[in-house]
Design a protein around this motif. Structure first.
Motif, PDB file in Angstrom:
ATOM      1  N   MET A 169     -41.236 -13.511   5.283  1.00  0.00           N
ATOM      2  CA  MET A 169     -42.510 -14.097   5.700  1.00  0.00           C
ATOM      3  C   MET A 169     -42.775 -15.393   4.943  1.00  0.00           C
ATOM      4  N   SER A 170     -42.081 -15.571   3.834  1.00  0.00           N
ATOM      5  CA  SER A 170     -42.175 -16.788   3.040  1.00  0.00           C
ATOM      6  C   SER A 170     -40.758 -17.211   2.665  1.00  0.00           C
ATOM      7  N   HIS A 171     -40.534 -18.506   2.436  1.00  0.00           N
ATOM      8  CA  HIS A 171     -39.191 -19.019   2.164  1.00  0.00           C
ATOM      9  C   HIS A 171     -38.228 -18.544   3.257  1.00  0.00           C
ATOM     10  N   VAL A 172     -38.635 -18.796   4.484  1.00  0.00           N
ATOM     11  CA  VAL A 172     -37.894 -18.310   5.659  1.00  0.00           C
ATOM     12  C   VAL A 172     -36.445 -18.798   5.657  1.00  0.00           C
ATOM     13  N   GLY A 173     -36.246 -20.059   5.279  1.00  0.00           N
ATOM     14  CA  GLY A 173     -34.888 -20.608   5.288  1.00  0.00           C
ATOM     15  C   GLY A 173     -33.942 -19.839   4.390  1.00  0.00           C
ATOM     16  N   MET A 174     -34.406 -19.509   3.187  1.00  0.00           N
ATOM     17  CA  MET A 174     -33.573 -18.748   2.255  1.00  0.00           C
ATOM     18  C   MET A 174     -33.319 -17.333   2.773  1.00  0.00           C
ATOM     19  N   PHE A 175     -34.343 -16.745   3.401  1.00  0.00           N
ATOM     20  CA  PHE A 175     -34.189 -15.391   3.940  1.00  0.00           C
ATOM     21  C   PHE A 175     -33.132 -15.366   5.046  1.00  0.00           C
ATOM     22  N   VAL A 176     -33.212 -16.346   5.951  1.00  0.00           N
ATOM     23  CA  VAL A 176     -32.239 -16.420   7.061  1.00  0.00           C
ATOM     24  C   VAL A 176     -30.832 -16.640   6.510  1.00  0.00           C
ATOM     25  N   MET A 177     -30.707 -17.528   5.536  1.00  0.00           N
ATOM     26  CA  MET A 177     -29.401 -17.796   4.944  1.00  0.00           C
ATOM     27  C   MET A 177     -28.835 -16.540   4.293  1.00  0.00           C
ATOM     28  N   PHE A 178     -29.677 -15.853   3.519  1.00  0.00           N
ATOM     29  CA  PHE A 178     -29.214 -14.647   2.833  1.00  0.00           C
ATOM     30  C   PHE A 178     -28.826 -13.569   3.845  1.00  0.00           C
ATOM     31  N   LYS A 179     -29.633 -13.413   4.883  1.00  0.00           N
ATOM     32  CA  LYS A 179     -29.367 -12.396   5.884  1.00  0.00           C
ATOM     33  C   LYS A 179     -28.056 -12.670   6.618  1.00  0.00           C
ATOM     34  N   ASN A 180     -27.794 -13.942   6.937  1.00  0.00           N
ATOM     35  CA  ASN A 180     -26.556 -14.298   7.628  1.00  0.00           C
ATOM     36  C   ASN A 180     -25.329 -14.047   6.760  1.00  0.00           C
ATOM     37  N   LEU A 181     -25.483 -14.251   5.458  1.00  0.00           N
ATOM     38  CA  LEU A 181     -24.359 -14.054   4.546  1.00  0.00           C
ATOM     39  C   LEU A 181     -24.196 -12.589   4.129  1.00  0.00           C
ATOM     40  N   ASN A 182     -25.258 -11.816   4.261  1.00  0.00           N
ATOM     41  CA  ASN A 182     -25.230 -10.425   3.784  1.00  0.00           C
ATOM     42  C   ASN A 182     -25.886  -9.496   4.804  1.00  0.00           C
ATOM     43  N   ARG A 183     -25.325  -9.463   6.002  1.00  0.00           N
ATOM     44  CA  ARG A 183     -25.940  -8.702   7.087  1.00  0.00           C
ATOM     45  C   ARG A 183     -26.108  -7.225   6.770  1.00  0.00           C
ATOM     46  N   GLU A 184     -25.142  -6.639   6.088  1.00  0.00           N
ATOM     47  CA  GLU A 184     -25.213  -5.212   5.794  1.00  0.00           C
ATOM     48  C   GLU A 184     -26.216  -4.898   4.687  1.00  0.00           C
ATOM     49  N   ALA A 185     -26.505  -5.907   3.871  1.00  0.00           N
ATOM     50  CA  ALA A 185     -27.385  -5.660   2.721  1.00  0.00           C
ATOM     51  C   ALA A 185     -28.852  -5.603   3.114  1.00  0.00           C
ATOM     52  N   VAL A 186     -29.238  -6.445   4.090  1.00  0.00           N
ATOM     53  CA  VAL A 186     -30.655  -6.560   4.432  1.00  0.00           C
ATOM     54  C   VAL A 186     -31.067  -5.427   5.361  1.00  0.00           C
TER      55      VAL A 186
END
Length: 258
Positions: free
Chosen positions: A175-192
């Motif tokens: 909900m905040s720092h959306v860019g970092m969240f999207v980047m992290f999610k793309n790199l760590n799909r199984e983690a999120v």
């Protein structure tokens, strides 16, 4: 602002006491008033100035240089110098309970963590800026990594990054720092993946409201009892979190008083 060590804090305490020993200097902690005389000669009282943010301060001479000492710090020093040194050295701040920065009565001052102080300002409407806005993108990524990969709790991240649990939660949910969240999610799909680790239930929240409003327990004591952040308690008792439970509790209190 740079945190002072115990040695520097002791020097500040000694400086304040030095000026308070001057003939003509006086104080009334209950009224939050401090009068300080000039150090050299008979030049009358030193001028009490105001910062752009509204804080009152004196400019005192220390080792040949001018030193700014806020009035609310002077009041806490005069009230209990040892406690002041201990609290400030540990990273605590001095909070104006009413939100009025010129009200420096001892009863209007308290020690709070920086995170709780920020929440307090937000709750009173003194700051409209999101509490997580001061987190850098790099820190936001560290939070995501810490929560989803290192199994750190939201409370641990709140303490580590000195922001409220609610702010941590908004970052973790994207909900905040959306860019970092999207980047992290793309790199760590199984983690999120969702983690259901909240220890609060509807019953617990109602009990917290009862302890605070009816039993007179402090937010700090409630936080310790339920092993949650003090900022979480603050948001509950002001209706910022668990809003529907808060409204229902408030309505019940009104009916009981009728």
């Amino acid at each position: 602002m740079k945190r002072l060590g115990k040695v520097q804090l002791k020097e500040r305490v000694e400086l304040v006491h030095k000026y308070m020993r001057l003939e003509g200097s006086s104080y009334d902690l209950e009224a939050g008033k401090v009068t300080i005389q000039s150090l050299i000669g008979n030049k009358g009282e030193r001028k009490l100035s105001t910062t752009q943010q509204g804080y009152l301060f004196y400019t005192l001479r220390h080792k040949g240089k001018n030193t700014t000492v806020y009035l609310h710090h002077i009041v806490m020093i005069l009230a209990d110098a040892e406690k002041y040194i201990k609290q400030i050295a540990e990273g605590m701040t001095i909070n104006h309970i009413s939100g009025v920065k010129t009200d420096n009565r001892l009863s209007n001052l308290e020690y709070l963590t920086q995170a709780d102080n920020t929440v307090h300002a937000y709750v009173l409407g003194l700051s409209n800026k999101p509490l997580e806005a001061r987190v850098t993108p790099y820190e936001a990524y560290e939070m995501l990594e810490g929560f989803y990969q290192s199994e750190k709790s939201k409370e641990e991240l709140s303490e580590a990054f000195n922001i409220p649990v609610g702010s941590v939660n908004r970052i973790l949910k994207g909900m905040s720092h959306v860019g970092m969240f999207v980047m992290f999610k793309n790199l760590n799909r199984e983690a999120v993946k969702p983690r259901h680790n909240s220890i609060l239930t509807t019953g617990t929240v109602r009990k917290i409201l009862d302890l605070y409003f009816n039993k007179g327990m402090t937010q700090g004591d409630i936080a310790e009892r339920y092993n949650i952040a003090r900022s979480t308690v603050g948001m509950i008792v002001t209706g910022k979190r668990w809003t529907e439970i808060y409204k229902g509790f408030a309505q019940e209190q009104v009916k009981e008083m009728a």
